[in-house]
Structure formats: C-alpha cells, structure tokens
Design an enzyme around this catalytic site. Structure first.
Site, PDB file in Angstrom:
ATOM      1  N   ALA A   4      27.591 -28.940 -75.580  1.00 51.41           N
ATOM      2  CA  ALA A   4      28.111 -28.653 -74.236  1.00 51.41           C
ATOM      3  C   ALA A   4      27.025 -28.247 -73.249  1.00 51.41           C
ATOM      4  O   ALA A   4      27.330 -27.691 -72.195  1.00 51.41           O
ATOM      5  CB  ALA A   4      29.168 -27.553 -74.312  1.00 51.41           C
ATOM      6  N   ALA A   5      25.775 -28.567 -73.549  1.00 52.09           N
ATOM      7  CA  ALA A   5      24.681 -28.148 -72.666  1.00 52.09           C
ATOM      8  C   ALA A   5      24.827 -28.761 -71.273  1.00 52.09           C
ATOM      9  O   ALA A   5      24.687 -28.068 -70.259  1.00 52.09           O
ATOM     10  CB  ALA A   5      23.343 -28.531 -73.277  1.00 52.09           C
ATOM     11  N   GLY A   6      25.118 -30.062 -71.224  1.00 56.90           N
ATOM     12  CA  GLY A   6      25.275 -30.717 -69.934  1.00 56.90           C
ATOM     13  C   GLY A   6      26.471 -30.191 -69.165  1.00 56.90           C
ATOM     14  O   GLY A   6      26.419 -30.032 -67.938  1.00 56.90           O
ATOM     15  N   ASP A   7      27.554 -29.920 -69.871  1.00 55.83           N
ATOM     16  CA  ASP A   7      28.751 -29.387 -69.208  1.00 55.83           C
ATOM     17  C   ASP A   7      28.495 -27.981 -68.671  1.00 55.83           C
ATOM     18  O   ASP A   7      28.946 -27.628 -67.577  1.00 55.83           O
ATOM     19  CB  ASP A   7      29.930 -29.370 -70.175  1.00 55.83           C
ATOM     20  CG  ASP A   7      30.336 -30.765 -70.613  1.00 55.83           C
ATOM     21  OD1 ASP A   7      30.135 -31.714 -69.824  1.00 55.83           O
ATOM     22  OD2 ASP A   7      30.848 -30.906 -71.734  1.00 55.83           O
TER      23      ASP A   7
END
Length: 302
Positions: free
Chosen positions: A252-255
């Site tokens: 979920a880094a991009g989110d």
C-alpha cells in the site's frame, strides 16, 4: 481552496488475501512455507484510510464505492465507520465484493491479482445520489479499479464544483482524452507512466518527456513515483529522493503516498512540501505488513 477541507475518494474496496513467503513463485511452481493473512484493501479504500488517518482532524474523508451484498461488503461499511470515513456505498445484489490475491516476498516486493466484483459495476448513475459530496469537495482522489466512464463523470462534477482532481492511474490502461483535460494532477509510477505515454522513465530527462506528454493532453501537474529512487515532480523538474528505510511490504505504499499527497494539497501546501509529507507517510507504510494495516496515523510522522 474551499475553507472547509473535504476530500472525496472514489474507487475500489477489496478484501486482500495475502501469502507472505521467502519468494514469489514462477509460473507452474509451488512455494511452501508462507504465512497467510486476510486484510482489507482496494486502492480506493486504502487511499481513503490514508486520507482519514493523515488528516489533521477527523471527518475529512468521504469514500464512494460499490460492494456486494455479502459479509465482505458489510465488514467494509463497519470498518470505514471506525476510521471516521463517511461511507457512500452502493450495494450490488448480483456481484460479490472485490477481492485480491497477493504474494509478497522477503524483500517486500509483491504481485497482485484482483477480482473486481462489484467494483467493476460502479456506473455513473450509481454516484448521482452523492453529487453534492463530489461538488463540495476540496480534493477528489481517483484511481482506475472502477470503470473509466465513472471516473470521468466524477472528475467532471468535481471540477465543475471547483475541486482539485487527482488521478492515480493504477492499474494503468488506455484513457479517454477527455479525462486528461479534467485532471489537475496525475500520479503514475514509472511502469504506469510508460504504459500511458510510451516513455520509459528512468531519470529526470525521461520523466520530463512523460510530463510533457501528459500536459500536452491537458493535465495540469505531473508526479511520477520511482520507488526507491524517489518522486519526480514536473513543476519542480527534479527528483525528490526517497527516505531510506528497510522495506518489508510495499503493498500500500503508493496508496499511502497518494492519500497523504491529497491531504497536503487540501491543506494548501505547495508541491515540494506535499511530496515531503507524502514520502514520510509512505516510508513508514513499507516497514509494516498489510495494506490498510500498514498506513500510519498523522501523529506517527516525524
């Protein structure tokens, strides 16, 4: 910016079924010894949780999505309420709630397969009852795990109301030119930027070419996230280096980055400050397993 800061996220919600193991199997191979986890996910829901946790006050985020008439859908509604998110959920009686199968290796890299379920049936008519939420938003944050025609309808409604529109174009797909013209910001990673523009982004010069491609189609501002290399900002025409951490799970880094970036813009920060804020949040998220479970709260940011 509107004085009353409200961020609307329109997108997907999934239940993630995760196996964390030493490595990701190649086609035809079975790898044993992994650990199984079941977590809430979906790019839209992840970004909504990031907005809620990273905002300076509770009640900033509204989330518009579609779920099935099933256990996963009901749990989604309850979980969003616990996060302080105003959930605007349409229930599809025919399709199940979205699910994702995720494999994560020891270095935190992952592969993901998504069954859209009800996410794939979110049509423009479904969001009509929530037109006031969209029109009154300070920022509208969008992704591409729901139909493009619905993304376009929401973007048009938000722009008409004076909102800042951000598209995180994931998963990348061919987009109608009319959508680009509605975007204040687009935030692809390097893979998504290449799929959309045909430019392989590896450095400032190539990122600049991708930026120019997007802006020629009407996009206002461009960010390209480059993983461990950092984030290219088209306005600044430079790469902001990533914070150095030991990654265990990048799911979920991009989110987290996109949710934090939306919060920072809604607070009136300039692009450099907004990127720094988002990078701090994303850096914490990759040190933790899971999707929503990895997203930090504002009080945790250095």
């Amino acid at each position: 910016m509107k004085q009353r800061r409200k961020i609307v996220v329109l997108g997907s919600t999934n239940t993630d079924m995760v196996i964390a193991g030493a490595r990701i199997p190649v086609p035809g191979e079975t790898v044993s010894g992994g650990k199984f986890l079941m977590n809430p996910g979906g790019k839209g829901a992840n970004q909504a949780v990031a907005v809620a946790r990273l905002s300076a006050r509770r009640g900033v985020c509204t989330f518009v999505a579609k779920v099935g008439d099933d256990l996963f859908g009901r749990e989604t509604a309850a979980r969003l309420k616990r996060e302080g998110i105003a959930a605007r959920l349409v229930v599809d009686p025919a399709e199940p709630s979205g699910t994702a199968l995720i494999m994560v290796d020891a270095k935190g890299q992952n592969v993901i397969s998504v069954a859209l379920g009800a996410n794939g049936t979110l049509v423009p008519a479904d969001i009509a009852p929530f037109a006031a939420d969209v029109a009154q938003a300070t920022v509208l944050l969008l992704q591409l795990e729901t139909p493009v025609e619905t993304v376009l309808a929401a973007a048009k409604a938000a722009r008409a109301g004076g909102a800042t529109v951000i598209l995180n174009p994931a998963p990348a797909r061919k987009l109608p030119r009319a959508l680009y013209a509605q975007l204040d910001w687009i935030t692809p990673n390097e893979t998504e930027a290449e799929i959309l523009t045909g430019v392989r982004v590896t450095d400032v010069a190539s990122a600049r070419r991708a930026r120019d491609w997007f802006q020629a189609r009407g996009v206002g501002h461009v960010l390209v996230t480059l993983g461990a290399k950092g984030v290219y900002c088209g306005d600044c025409d430079r790469i902001f280096p990533s914070r150095r951490v030991k990654a265990v799970d990048c799911v979920a880094a991009g989110d987290t980055f996109n949710g934090a970036f939306a919060v920072a813009l809604a607070e009136g920060r300039d692009c450099a400050d907004a990127i720094a804020f988002a990078q701090k949040a994303a850096a914490i998220s990759v040190t933790r397993p899971g999707a929503q479970s990895s997203i930090p709260f504002r009080r945790e940011l250095p």
